[in-house]
Design a protein around this motif. Sequence first.
Motif, PDB file in Angstrom:
ATOM      1  N   UNK A 170      19.916   7.050 -20.194  1.00 30.21           N
ATOM      2  CA  UNK A 170      20.979   7.954 -20.878  1.00 30.21           C
ATOM      3  C   UNK A 170      21.842   6.980 -21.598  1.00 30.21           C
ATOM      4  N   UNK A 171      22.693   6.032 -20.956  1.00 34.37           N
ATOM      5  CA  UNK A 171      23.597   5.347 -21.714  1.00 34.37           C
ATOM      6  C   UNK A 171      23.389   4.019 -22.061  1.00 34.37           C
ATOM      7  N   UNK A 172      21.968   3.945 -22.058  1.00 35.11           N
ATOM      8  CA  UNK A 172      21.732   2.522 -22.804  1.00 35.11           C
ATOM      9  C   UNK A 172      22.040   1.997 -24.147  1.00 35.11           C
ATOM     10  N   UNK A 173      22.940   1.264 -24.491  1.00 33.84           N
ATOM     11  CA  UNK A 173      23.103   0.689 -25.629  1.00 33.84           C
ATOM     12  C   UNK A 173      22.292  -0.516 -26.084  1.00 33.84           C
ATOM     13  N   UNK A 174      21.194  -0.339 -26.675  1.00 36.11           N
ATOM     14  CA  UNK A 174      20.222  -1.346 -26.797  1.00 36.11           C
ATOM     15  C   UNK A 174      20.854  -2.459 -27.541  1.00 36.11           C
ATOM     16  N   UNK A 175      21.675  -2.570 -28.491  1.00 36.12           N
ATOM     17  CA  UNK A 175      22.523  -3.679 -29.409  1.00 36.12           C
ATOM     18  C   UNK A 175      23.053  -4.604 -28.324  1.00 36.12           C
ATOM     19  N   UNK A 176      23.641  -4.151 -27.003  1.00 38.25           N
ATOM     20  CA  UNK A 176      24.349  -4.655 -26.018  1.00 38.25           C
ATOM     21  C   UNK A 176      23.514  -5.379 -24.887  1.00 38.25           C
ATOM     22  N   UNK A 177      22.255  -4.994 -25.026  1.00 33.62           N
ATOM     23  CA  UNK A 177      21.364  -5.278 -23.933  1.00 33.62           C
ATOM     24  C   UNK A 177      20.515  -6.762 -24.009  1.00 33.62           C
ATOM     25  N   UNK A 178      20.274  -7.264 -22.906  1.00 31.94           N
ATOM     26  CA  UNK A 178      19.657  -8.717 -22.943  1.00 31.94           C
ATOM     27  C   UNK A 178      18.078  -8.389 -23.026  1.00 31.94           C
ATOM     28  N   UNK A 179      17.433  -9.498 -23.639  1.00 34.01           N
ATOM     29  CA  UNK A 179      16.181  -9.316 -23.729  1.00 34.01           C
ATOM     30  C   UNK A 179      15.512  -9.116 -22.368  1.00 34.01           C
ATOM     31  N   UNK A 180      15.915 -10.001 -21.215  1.00 38.29           N
ATOM     32  CA  UNK A 180      15.043  -9.970 -20.107  1.00 38.29           C
ATOM     33  C   UNK A 180      15.428  -8.444 -19.437  1.00 38.29           C
ATOM     34  N   UNK A 181      16.483  -7.654 -19.727  1.00 37.82           N
ATOM     35  CA  UNK A 181      16.737  -6.351 -19.028  1.00 37.82           C
ATOM     36  C   UNK A 181      15.736  -5.484 -20.093  1.00 37.82           C
TER      37      UNK A 181
END
Length: 195
Positions: free
Chosen positions: A43-54
Amino acid sequence: MKVEVIAVGGYNEVGRNMTAVRCGKEIVIFDMGLRLDQIMIHEDAEVENLHSLDLIEMKAIPDDTIMNTVEGTVKAIVCTHGHLDHIGAIPKLAHRYDAPIIATPYTAALIRQQIEGEKRFVVNNPVFELPAGKKYRYEISQHLSLEFIIVQHSIIDAAMAVLHTPPRGAIVYALDFKLDRTPVLGDPPQHCTHA
Ligand SMILES: [Zn+2]
């Protein structure tokens, strides 16, 4: 020269497309896409802040760690149209390769927009515009060149990618397309215009 196809993502699922073609010691990557449904469930995933490995762990982007086992150098990243399942992983994965990104002009504009929105990684790969059509070729290296073929899809400026690998012939990468001889926007498929 041996030609090998590496199915990185999108092969047993819909989304996160990525294919690598190795010709001798040179590699060309086709598409780097996102699988949106895998993001939506968080729900609260902000793609722009996430790491590739995650994101790889979430199965939201292609697991390109397989590329570490492929011998050769990536010479180009080619995107065939601007839908997120083809360009959405560019901001997360492209910086790992010292290679330009090549796309048709509209797709290239969408890729630049994706890169600008990225908050976690700095993506410095040059983005080159290659219009679709027989007149235009992009020389990837001494041995490889790229051509885009006009096709229709639910987004403009979509293309099939043709990797010319003399003397081995041409490799056609064709995913989402429809052959519409009377498109509302853009030119009809190339085989119609040049027949
Ligand atoms: Zn599409």
